[in-house]
Motif scaffolding. Structure first.
Motif, short mmCIF file in Angstrom:
data_model
loop_
_atom_site.label_atom_id
_atom_site.label_comp_id
_atom_site.label_asym_id
_atom_site.label_seq_id
_atom_site.Cartn_x
_atom_site.Cartn_y
_atom_site.Cartn_z
N ALA A 73 2.31 5.53 6.05
CA ALA A 73 1.22 4.61 5.66
C ALA A 73 1.69 3.16 5.73
O ALA A 73 0.92 2.28 6.11
CB ALA A 73 0.73 4.95 4.26
N ASN B 57 -5.78 6.44 5.63
CA ASN B 57 -5.18 7.39 6.56
C ASN B 57 -5.04 8.81 6.03
O ASN B 57 -5.03 9.75 6.82
CB ASN B 57 -3.80 6.88 7.00
N ALA C 12 -1.82 -3.22 -0.48
CA ALA C 12 -1.92 -2.98 0.96
C ALA C 12 -1.46 -1.56 1.31
O ALA C 12 -2.10 -0.87 2.12
CB ALA C 12 -1.10 -4.01 1.73
N ILE C 13 -0.37 -1.11 0.70
CA ILE C 13 0.14 0.24 0.99
C ILE C 13 -0.81 1.30 0.44
O ILE C 13 -1.11 2.29 1.12
CB ILE C 13 1.56 0.40 0.41
N ASP D 145 -4.04 1.00 -0.02
CA ASP D 145 -5.22 1.01 0.84
C ASP D 145 -4.95 1.77 2.13
O ASP D 145 -5.81 2.51 2.62
CB ASP D 145 -5.67 -0.42 1.16
N SER D 146 -3.75 1.61 2.68
CA SER D 146 -3.40 2.32 3.91
C SER D 146 -3.31 3.82 3.67
O SER D 146 -3.75 4.62 4.50
CB SER D 146 -2.07 1.79 4.46
N LEU E 84 1.56 1.81 9.14
CA LEU E 84 0.18 1.60 9.61
C LEU E 84 -0.50 0.40 8.96
O LEU E 84 -1.63 0.08 9.32
CB LEU E 84 -0.64 2.86 9.37
N VAL E 85 0.17 -0.26 8.01
CA VAL E 85 -0.39 -1.46 7.40
C VAL E 85 -0.37 -2.57 8.44
O VAL E 85 0.64 -2.83 9.08
CB VAL E 85 0.42 -1.89 6.15
N ARG E 86 -1.51 -3.24 8.63
CA ARG E 86 -1.60 -4.31 9.62
C ARG E 86 -1.73 -5.69 9.01
O ARG E 86 -1.51 -6.68 9.67
CB ARG E 86 -2.78 -4.06 10.57
#
Length: 149
Positions: free
Chosen positions: A86, A46, A38-39, A41-42, A89-91
């Protein structure tokens, strides 16, 4: 010879149970692999491929406790602000909406470990009565892993 400069971030992951799941199934269990993906990908979304490549040199999810939702993330000193931004910004992790909160940012793993132990014991004392035996065993196993960092 100069040692490699790292930053260790103690993060708390808030799972949002009120929101609907983004997909079908049960909420995801936090693991090193899920958080790392997840991190990364963020960072890719970004900051692009160049930003991801510069962050991957020392990026590592060092510790995750799925009971208390605490994790320790290592990154290089030069890139820790990019990794931190980042992470904020992970959702979602898997199919579960999440929010990251920075609890501690330190230059050595020992200081981060001490802060994590303090947070873990406080959370365990607050919610220790409502946990099942399996969750208590998992919590004790995670505390033992944290003491070995």
């Amino acid at each position: 010879m100069v040692g490699f400069k790292n930053r260790f971030m103690l993060m708390e992951v808030y799972l949002d149970p009120d929101k609907d799941l983004l997909g079908e199934g049960t909420p995801v269990i936090l693991t090193k692999l899920n958080l790392s993906e997840a991190i990364k990908d963020s960072i890719l979304v970004n900051f692009g491929e160049c930003g991801l490549a510069s962050c991957l040199g020392s990026f590592h999810v060092a510790y995750v406790n799925p009971v208390t939702k605490l994790c320790i993330v290592r990154s290089s000193r030069d890139e820790h602000r990019r990794v931190w931004s980042a992470m904020t910004l992970v959702r979602s992790v898997g199919n579960c909406p999440v929010v990251f909160n920075l609890l501690d940012n330190s230059g050595c793993v020992r200081a981060c470990r001490d802060a994590a132990l303090k947070c873990e014991t406080e959370k365990f004392n607050q919610s220790g009565k409502g946990l099942s035996e399996e969750e208590v065993r998992e919590m004790n196993r995670c505390l033992d892993k944290l003491k070995l960092l």
